[in-house]
Design a protein around this motif. Structure first.
Motif, short mmCIF file in Angstrom:
data_model
loop_
_atom_site.label_atom_id
_atom_site.label_comp_id
_atom_site.label_asym_id
_atom_site.label_seq_id
_atom_site.Cartn_x
_atom_site.Cartn_y
_atom_site.Cartn_z
N LEU A 1 0.82 -1.22 0.00
CA LEU A 1 0.00 0.00 0.00
C LEU A 1 0.85 1.27 0.00
CD1 LEU A 1 -2.96 -0.89 2.37
CD2 LEU A 1 -3.10 -0.21 -0.03
N THR A 2 2.02 1.19 0.60
CA THR A 2 2.92 2.34 0.59
C THR A 2 3.60 2.45 -0.77
OG1 THR A 2 3.30 2.11 2.96
CG2 THR A 2 4.86 3.47 1.75
N GLY A 3 4.10 1.33 -1.27
CA GLY A 3 4.76 1.30 -2.57
C GLY A 3 6.21 1.73 -2.48
N LYS A 4 6.93 1.44 -3.54
CA LYS A 4 8.34 1.82 -3.63
C LYS A 4 8.44 3.34 -3.60
CE LYS A 4 12.34 1.31 -6.64
NZ LYS A 4 12.79 0.87 -7.97
N LYS A 5 9.20 3.88 -2.68
CA LYS A 5 9.38 5.32 -2.51
C LYS A 5 8.05 6.06 -2.34
CE LYS A 5 13.76 5.53 -4.97
NZ LYS A 5 14.52 6.17 -6.04
N GLY A 6 7.04 5.37 -1.78
CA GLY A 6 5.76 6.01 -1.50
C GLY A 6 4.87 6.19 -2.71
N GLU A 7 5.21 5.54 -3.83
CA GLU A 7 4.46 5.77 -5.07
C GLU A 7 3.00 5.37 -4.97
OE1 GLU A 7 6.90 3.65 -7.85
OE2 GLU A 7 8.20 5.39 -8.19
N THR A 8 2.69 4.27 -4.29
CA THR A 8 1.30 3.82 -4.21
C THR A 8 0.48 4.73 -3.32
OG1 THR A 8 2.04 1.54 -4.56
CG2 THR A 8 -0.20 1.84 -3.73
N ARG B 1 7.25 10.22 8.88
CA ARG B 1 8.68 9.93 8.67
C ARG B 1 9.20 10.69 7.45
NH1 ARG B 1 6.81 4.88 9.76
NH2 ARG B 1 6.92 4.23 7.59
N ARG B 2 8.41 10.68 6.37
CA ARG B 2 8.84 11.34 5.15
C ARG B 2 8.91 12.85 5.34
NH1 ARG B 2 12.37 11.24 1.34
NH2 ARG B 2 11.65 12.07 -0.64
N GLN B 3 7.98 13.43 6.11
CA GLN B 3 8.04 14.87 6.39
C GLN B 3 9.33 15.21 7.13
OE1 GLN B 3 4.45 16.13 8.44
NE2 GLN B 3 3.72 17.11 6.57
N ALA B 4 9.73 14.37 8.08
CA ALA B 4 10.98 14.61 8.81
C ALA B 4 12.17 14.52 7.86
CB ALA B 4 11.12 13.61 9.96
N GLU B 5 12.14 13.54 6.94
CA GLU B 5 13.21 13.42 5.94
C GLU B 5 13.26 14.66 5.05
OE1 GLU B 5 12.34 9.85 3.77
OE2 GLU B 5 12.77 8.54 5.48
N SER C 1 5.63 15.61 -6.84
CA SER C 1 5.13 16.99 -6.87
C SER C 1 4.66 17.42 -5.48
CB SER C 1 3.99 17.12 -7.89
OG SER C 1 2.91 16.29 -7.54
N VAL C 2 4.08 16.52 -4.73
CA VAL C 2 3.63 16.83 -3.37
C VAL C 2 4.84 17.15 -2.49
CG1 VAL C 2 2.54 15.86 -1.30
CG2 VAL C 2 1.52 15.48 -3.54
N GLU C 3 5.90 16.39 -2.63
CA GLU C 3 7.10 16.63 -1.83
C GLU C 3 7.77 17.95 -2.21
OE1 GLU C 3 8.32 12.01 -0.83
OE2 GLU C 3 9.12 12.93 -2.64
N ARG C 4 7.79 18.26 -3.50
CA ARG C 4 8.34 19.56 -3.91
C ARG C 4 7.54 20.69 -3.29
NH1 ARG C 4 8.74 16.93 -8.90
NH2 ARG C 4 6.88 17.99 -9.69
N ARG C 5 6.22 20.55 -3.32
CA ARG C 5 5.35 21.57 -2.73
C ARG C 5 5.61 21.70 -1.23
NH1 ARG C 5 1.08 20.48 -5.52
NH2 ARG C 5 0.36 18.77 -4.25
#
Length: 165
Positions: free
Chosen positions: A57-64, A98-102, A128-132
């Protein structure tokens, strides 16, 4: 509770059921601006899942999970006037936190490097979400600017001094 947020919760529970991984969805971190709900976190209860299901459900690098979140935001805002749009963040097993902290660490390292060297710093391989998110993290920095350059799938975020030396 906001009707659109309830729709989001129900939509995600239905999607998970159709995917063969039924789970409850909890509403967390509802954010408001001037007493108007603008975003909320839809947190998938991971209790019924094993590690393989969580990873799928998370997917590789959060893709899913990014794709699910994209669908939620696109579909749930169709036909809604722009002032009533809601932004949904889909969370599972602490991935987003976790990703927000990264991302915060990446943004801080880039900002520090740009301030020391004066040379623009490219940050690659972000959704795009992470860039934002990084744009938002650094937008209040009086000495820095951020911009996205390139086109997908090689779009990247650039951090640079607002007034080059």
């Amino acid at each position: 509770m906001d009707e659109q947020i309830q729709r989001g919760q129900k939509w995600l529970e239905t999607l998970l059921k159709l995917m063969g991984v039924p789970a409850n969805v909890n509403l967390n971190r509802i954010e408001q601006d001037r007493n108007q709900v603008i975003s909320c976190w839809l947190t998938i209860d991971e209790t019924p899942f094993d590690l393989t299901q969580i990873e799928a459900l998370t997917g590789k690098k959060g893709e899913t999970i990014d794709a699910i979140q994209y669908l939620a935001n696109a579909l749930l805002n169709i036909g809604v006037d722009e002032y009533s749009h809601r932004f949904f963040t889909v969370e599972l097993n602490g991935y987003r936190l976790r990703r927000q902290a990264e991302l915060m660490a990446i943004a801080q390292r880039a900002a520090e490097k740009v301030r020391i060297t004066g040379v623009p710093e490219e940050i690659r391989y972000l959704s795009s979400v992470e860039r934002r998110q990084i744009h938002s993290m650094l937008e209040k920095s009086p000495d820095l600017l951020t911009e996205s350059q390139g086109s997908e799938p090689d779009r990247r975020l650039v951090v640079k001094l607002r007034h080059p030396i």
